[in-house]
Design an enzyme around this catalytic site. Structure first.
Site, PDB file in Angstrom:
ATOM      1  N   ARG A 169      26.415  29.355 -40.734  1.00  7.42           N
ATOM      2  CA  ARG A 169      26.831  29.521 -39.241  1.00  7.42           C
ATOM      3  C   ARG A 169      25.681  30.468 -38.616  1.00  7.42           C
ATOM      4  O   ARG A 169      25.513  30.273 -37.523  1.00  7.42           O
ATOM      5  CB  ARG A 169      28.167  30.220 -39.178  1.00  7.42           C
ATOM      6  CG  ARG A 169      28.607  30.528 -37.792  1.00  7.42           C
ATOM      7  CD  ARG A 169      30.130  30.951 -37.512  1.00  7.42           C
ATOM      8  NE  ARG A 169      30.482  32.218 -38.388  1.00  7.42           N
ATOM      9  CZ  ARG A 169      31.384  32.664 -38.376  1.00  7.42           C
ATOM     10  NH1 ARG A 169      32.673  31.731 -37.993  1.00  7.42           N
ATOM     11  NH2 ARG A 169      31.936  33.724 -38.910  1.00  7.42           N
ATOM     12  N   TYR A 170      24.875  31.301 -39.412  1.00  4.73           N
ATOM     13  CA  TYR A 170      24.196  32.265 -38.854  1.00  4.73           C
ATOM     14  C   TYR A 170      22.570  31.869 -39.565  1.00  4.73           C
ATOM     15  O   TYR A 170      22.812  31.619 -40.745  1.00  4.73           O
ATOM     16  CB  TYR A 170      24.377  33.650 -39.140  1.00  4.73           C
ATOM     17  CG  TYR A 170      25.749  34.220 -38.854  1.00  4.73           C
ATOM     18  CD1 TYR A 170      26.077  34.342 -37.263  1.00  4.73           C
ATOM     19  CD2 TYR A 170      26.710  34.287 -39.457  1.00  4.73           C
ATOM     20  CE1 TYR A 170      27.062  34.788 -37.007  1.00  4.73           C
ATOM     21  CE2 TYR A 170      27.985  34.646 -39.214  1.00  4.73           C
ATOM     22  CZ  TYR A 170      28.392  35.019 -37.783  1.00  4.73           C
ATOM     23  OH  TYR A 170      29.510  35.441 -37.333  1.00  4.73           O
ATOM     24  N   ARG A 185      21.532  33.541 -43.141  1.00  7.04           N
ATOM     25  CA  ARG A 185      22.442  33.916 -44.211  1.00  7.04           C
ATOM     26  C   ARG A 185      23.407  32.821 -44.343  1.00  7.04           C
ATOM     27  O   ARG A 185      23.866  32.089 -43.073  1.00  7.04           O
ATOM     28  CB  ARG A 185      23.172  35.242 -43.949  1.00  7.04           C
ATOM     29  CG  ARG A 185      23.927  35.503 -42.866  1.00  7.04           C
ATOM     30  CD  ARG A 185      23.825  36.986 -42.615  1.00  7.04           C
ATOM     31  NE  ARG A 185      25.036  37.159 -41.625  1.00  7.04           N
ATOM     32  CZ  ARG A 185      24.618  37.499 -40.069  1.00  7.04           C
ATOM     33  NH1 ARG A 185      23.628  36.954 -39.761  1.00  7.04           N
ATOM     34  NH2 ARG A 185      25.582  37.573 -39.284  1.00  7.04           N
ATOM     35  N   CYS A 239      41.157  33.120 -56.763  1.00  7.12           N
ATOM     36  CA  CYS A 239      41.104  34.514 -56.513  1.00  7.12           C
ATOM     37  C   CYS A 239      42.132  35.230 -57.572  1.00  7.12           C
ATOM     38  O   CYS A 239      42.942  34.431 -58.374  1.00  7.12           O
ATOM     39  CB  CYS A 239      41.532  34.933 -55.446  1.00  7.12           C
ATOM     40  SG  CYS A 239      40.725  34.152 -53.896  1.00  7.12           S
ATOM     41  N   CYS A 272      46.423  36.966 -51.158  1.00 11.21           N
ATOM     42  CA  CYS A 272      46.613  37.829 -50.133  1.00 11.21           C
ATOM     43  C   CYS A 272      47.830  37.175 -49.140  1.00 11.21           C
ATOM     44  O   CYS A 272      47.165  35.924 -48.847  1.00 11.21           O
ATOM     45  CB  CYS A 272      45.300  38.590 -49.456  1.00 11.21           C
ATOM     46  SG  CYS A 272      44.684  39.054 -50.626  1.00 11.21           S
ATOM     47  N   CYS A 274      45.721  35.806 -46.033  1.00 12.93           N
ATOM     48  CA  CYS A 274      44.361  35.305 -46.330  1.00 12.93           C
ATOM     49  C   CYS A 274      43.886  34.334 -45.269  1.00 12.93           C
ATOM     50  O   CYS A 274      44.852  33.517 -44.862  1.00 12.93           O
ATOM     51  CB  CYS A 274      44.291  34.564 -47.576  1.00 12.93           C
ATOM     52  SG  CYS A 274      42.848  33.881 -47.851  1.00 12.93           S
ATOM     53  N   ARG A 276      41.747  32.170 -45.261  1.00  9.85           N
ATOM     54  CA  ARG A 276      41.358  30.907 -46.017  1.00  9.85           C
ATOM     55  C   ARG A 276      42.463  30.329 -46.935  1.00  9.85           C
ATOM     56  O   ARG A 276      42.441  29.554 -48.030  1.00  9.85           O
ATOM     57  CB  ARG A 276      40.058  31.083 -47.036  1.00  9.85           C
ATOM     58  CG  ARG A 276      38.869  31.407 -46.195  1.00  9.85           C
ATOM     59  CD  ARG A 276      37.718  30.870 -46.840  1.00  9.85           C
ATOM     60  NE  ARG A 276      36.423  31.221 -46.142  1.00  9.85           N
ATOM     61  CZ  ARG A 276      35.450  32.264 -46.359  1.00  9.85           C
ATOM     62  NH1 ARG A 276      35.846  32.869 -47.465  1.00  9.85           N
ATOM     63  NH2 ARG A 276      34.654  32.534 -45.393  1.00  9.85           N
ATOM     64  N   ASP A 301      42.965  37.642 -38.847  1.00  8.62           N
ATOM     65  CA  ASP A 301      42.797  36.234 -38.218  1.00  8.62           C
ATOM     66  C   ASP A 301      43.959  35.263 -38.028  1.00  8.62           C
ATOM     67  O   ASP A 301      45.048  35.453 -38.426  1.00  8.62           O
ATOM     68  CB  ASP A 301      41.747  35.405 -39.178  1.00  8.62           C
ATOM     69  CG  ASP A 301      40.411  35.937 -39.164  1.00  8.62           C
ATOM     70  OD1 ASP A 301      39.762  36.200 -38.352  1.00  8.62           O
ATOM     71  OD2 ASP A 301      40.013  36.394 -40.379  1.00  8.62           O
ATOM     72  N   ASP A 356      36.688  37.635 -35.695  1.00  6.42           N
ATOM     73  CA  ASP A 356      35.934  36.329 -36.031  1.00  6.42           C
ATOM     74  C   ASP A 356      36.502  35.405 -34.822  1.00  6.42           C
ATOM     75  O   ASP A 356      37.723  35.356 -35.136  1.00  6.42           O
ATOM     76  CB  ASP A 356      36.259  35.837 -37.478  1.00  6.42           C
ATOM     77  CG  ASP A 356      35.113  35.399 -38.308  1.00  6.42           C
ATOM     78  OD1 ASP A 356      34.210  34.661 -37.460  1.00  6.42           O
ATOM     79  OD2 ASP A 356      34.791  36.147 -39.330  1.00  6.42           O
ATOM     80  N   LYS A 362      31.215  36.371 -35.614  1.00  9.09           N
ATOM     81  CA  LYS A 362      32.174  37.588 -35.582  1.00  9.09           C
ATOM     82  C   LYS A 362      31.232  38.720 -34.570  1.00  9.09           C
ATOM     83  O   LYS A 362      30.295  38.724 -34.570  1.00  9.09           O
ATOM     84  CB  LYS A 362      31.716  38.385 -36.943  1.00  9.09           C
ATOM     85  CG  LYS A 362      32.735  38.085 -38.061  1.00  9.09           C
ATOM     86  CD  LYS A 362      32.432  38.961 -39.342  1.00  9.09           C
ATOM     87  CE  LYS A 362      32.793  38.404 -40.626  1.00  9.09           C
ATOM     88  NZ  LYS A 362      32.090  36.819 -40.740  1.00  9.09           N
TER      89      LYS A 362
END
Ligand code: PLP
Ligand code: SF4
Length: 352
Positions: free
Chosen positions: A91-92, A95, A104, A108, A111, A113, A274, A311, A318
């Site tokens: 996206r950037y 990076r 995971c 969580c 989350c 995602r 989010d 975000d 972000k």
């Protein structure tokens, strides 16, 4: 309370005394939708007698997860829109995210995602997918940093991590490798010397960003696990999600940031929650988040200040969301207590 293995079903949580048996039918519906995993180290931190337990709120499924709000979306930060090849989010310009696994150590409840991680989602990249992802990085000299995320890269075996690091080390234009992980906090014993050694990437700077949200997570064992990482020469950063009823209180957040700094982890980001489906009960408003940040600025060391970020939905990136201390147009600055102070108007204006 101790548990021998990671708890992965509502039934297992009930048998461990963490949820009431009468909630099982509803929680089975939640678990059919979103993955559940609670490690022994996390289970030990939960006080089942406390209905507001801040660790339980992060990891134990709740009926409220079935109530999605119209503003919520399955891909809240727009990963898919910026994914040129499987496993890469670009996206950037400088990076990329390398989502090497979708597994995971814990799942969580908030989350971002949550529709992509877990046993029902994609798993670890296949060798061919990893080849293609690394070829994408190798072919683009503008990629200065590779961020291993997922999922959680630290659930991979030391052998697989070492292999990935060796392959990244061979790409000249990549100078920095960052890993985002929750493992040191939720399964500190997994952070073995062998695992830490596998994180080294010859010739590159490697940063490890720890995701933790409540000071109670920073136990002595967790601090020792982080010390093994920092002592090996890998600087650590933190990331925290602002969560209603968990850390939306300056005292709690301040204690967490102090625990990070005491552990040689530099606070990096505090994320606004989010718009992931079924997470509204854990989200604060932005105004509440700014009030917490203002209190943090007034009362805690500068080392303890994370950047509060949002975000922007659908992949627009972000951005820091304040609070702002400059009153634009009136040439004054506010101190952490809210009092206004004049600043010379010419100091605000672009010089010719
Ligand atoms: C968050 C994020 C990053 C990392 O952003 P930093 O501000 O450098 O921490 C990179 N790529 C994507 C797609 C992200 O969502
Ligand atoms: S560790 Fe990260 S990716 Fe995994 S469930 Fe938690 S927030 Fe999601």
């Amino acid at each position: 309370m101790t548990a021998a293995a990671t708890l992965r079903t509502p039934d297992a949580l009930a048998r461990a005394g963490l949820v009431a048996p009468e909630r099982l039918p509803a929680l089975e519906r939640v678990a059919a939708r979103y993955a559940v995993a609670v490690t022994p180290a996390v289970a030990e931190l939960i006080d089942p007698a406390d209905p507001a337990d801040p660790v339980a709120r992060q990891f134990l499924p709740q009926e409220a997860e079935l109530d999605a709000q119209p503003s919520e979306r399955p891909d809240p930060i727009g990963d898919d829109a910026h994914s040129p090849v499987t496993g890469i989010v670009h996206r950037y310009p400088d990076r990329v995210l390398l989502k090497i696994t979708h597994t995971c150590a814990v799942y969580c409840r908030f989350c971002f995602r949550r529709e992509m991680v877990g046993p029902g989602g994609l798993k670890t990249l296949t060798p061919a997918e990893l080849d293609a992802a690394l070829a994408y990085v190798a072919g683009r000299p503008e990629i200065w940093e590779v961020i291993l995320t997922g999922g959680d890269p630290l659930v991979l075996s030391p052998r697989r991590l070492r292999e990935a690091m060796e392959r990244l080390a061979a790409i000249d234009h990549v100078k920095v490798v960052r890993l985002h992980t929750r493992v040191p906090a939720v399964d500190p014993e997994a952070v073995s010397d062998e695992l830490v050694a596998a994180l080294k990437c010859p010739g590159k700077a490697v940063y490890v960003a720890l995701h933790a949200n409540h000071p109670r997570e920073m136990t002595p064992k967790v601090r020792e696990a982080c010390a093994r990482i920092v002592d090996a020469g890998l600087p650590m950063l933190s990331q925290t999600v602002l969560l209603r009823g968990v850390n939306d209180d300056p005292e709690v957040l301040g204690a967490l940031m102090r625990a990070f700094v005491e552990t040689r982890i530099k606070p990096y980001y505090l994320h606004q929650g989010d718009l992931a489906p079924g997470t509204g009960h854990l989200r604060t408003s932005v105004a509440e988040g700014q009030a917490v940040m203002r209190a943090l600025r007034g009362r805690y060391s500068g080392l303890c200040q994370p950047t509060y970020v949002l975000d922007i939905p659908d992949g627009h990136g972000k951005v820091p969301i304040g609070p702002a201390y400059l009153d634009e147009g009136v040439a004054q600055v506010r101190d952490p207590n809210g009092a206004a102070h004049a600043y010379p108007p010419e100091g605000f204006i672009l010089k010719e």
